[in-house]
Design a protein around this motif. Structure first.
Motif, PDB file in Angstrom:
ATOM      1  N   THR A  35      -4.976  -5.162  -2.600  1.00 13.24           N
ATOM      2  CA  THR A  35      -3.611  -4.386  -3.215  1.00 13.24           C
ATOM      3  C   THR A  35      -3.633  -4.491  -4.807  1.00 13.24           C
ATOM      4  O   THR A  35      -4.263  -2.584  -4.811  1.00 13.24           O
ATOM      5  CB  THR A  35      -1.880  -4.024  -2.753  1.00 13.24           C
ATOM      6  N   LEU A  48      -3.966   6.191  -2.410  1.00 16.15           N
ATOM      7  CA  LEU A  48      -2.852   5.647  -1.028  1.00 16.15           C
ATOM      8  C   LEU A  48      -2.150   5.735  -1.569  1.00 16.15           C
ATOM      9  O   LEU A  48      -0.903   6.002  -0.124  1.00 16.15           O
ATOM     10  CB  LEU A  48      -3.079   3.786  -1.937  1.00 16.15           C
ATOM     11  N   LEU A  49      -1.850   6.640  -2.553  1.00 21.19           N
ATOM     12  CA  LEU A  49      -0.150   7.346  -2.965  1.00 21.19           C
ATOM     13  C   LEU A  49      -0.247   8.454  -2.193  1.00 21.19           C
ATOM     14  O   LEU A  49       1.318   8.334  -0.940  1.00 21.19           O
ATOM     15  CB  LEU A  49       0.343   6.992  -4.066  1.00 21.19           C
ATOM     16  N   LYS A  52       0.510   6.762   1.654  1.00 18.25           N
ATOM     17  CA  LYS A  52       2.352   6.512   1.740  1.00 18.25           C
ATOM     18  C   LYS A  52       2.566   7.665   1.880  1.00 18.25           C
ATOM     19  O   LYS A  52       3.922   7.160   3.074  1.00 18.25           O
ATOM     20  CB  LYS A  52       1.970   5.425   1.506  1.00 18.25           C
ATOM     21  N   ASN A  53       2.692   8.114   1.493  1.00 12.99           N
ATOM     22  CA  ASN A  53       3.981   9.510   1.143  1.00 12.99           C
ATOM     23  C   ASN A  53       3.958  10.846   2.410  1.00 12.99           C
ATOM     24  O   ASN A  53       4.206  11.263   2.848  1.00 12.99           O
ATOM     25  CB  ASN A  53       3.831  10.123   0.242  1.00 12.99           C
ATOM     26  N   ARG A  54       2.846  10.745   3.093  1.00  8.87           N
ATOM     27  CA  ARG A  54       2.167  11.305   3.873  1.00  8.87           C
ATOM     28  C   ARG A  54       3.431  11.827   4.786  1.00  8.87           C
ATOM     29  O   ARG A  54       4.060  10.227   5.308  1.00  8.87           O
ATOM     30  CB  ARG A  54       1.146  10.897   4.448  1.00  8.87           C
TER      31      ARG A  54
END
Length: 69
Positions: A35, A48-49, A52-54
């Motif tokens: 990470t 990545l963010l 993650k928020n998808r």
């Protein structure tokens, strides 16, 4: 384990030229967390963010069906 467990090796002039590090400390220093590595890149961090928020996606079953597995 303590930082004082590190031993310094000096040359003939008294300059520190190396260190002897206990293996436990060495392993902590050299073990990279995936990470941390991924987040070190701004582009990867953004990807990545975003992932993650998808909120949309498909189920595992749907993915397997689409892949034919």
């Amino acid at each position: 384990m303590n930082i004082t467990d590190v031993q310094y090796v000096s040359d003939a002039q008294g300059n520190n030229v190396a260190v002897i590090v206990p293996i436990e400390l060495w392993q902590k220093l050299t073990t990279t967390d995936d990470t941390d590595y991924l987040l070190s890149s701004e582009a990867m961090k953004e990807r990545l963010l975003t992932a993650k928020n998808r909120q949309n996606g498909i189920s595992l079953e749907e993915a397997c069906e689409k892949l034919g597995i």
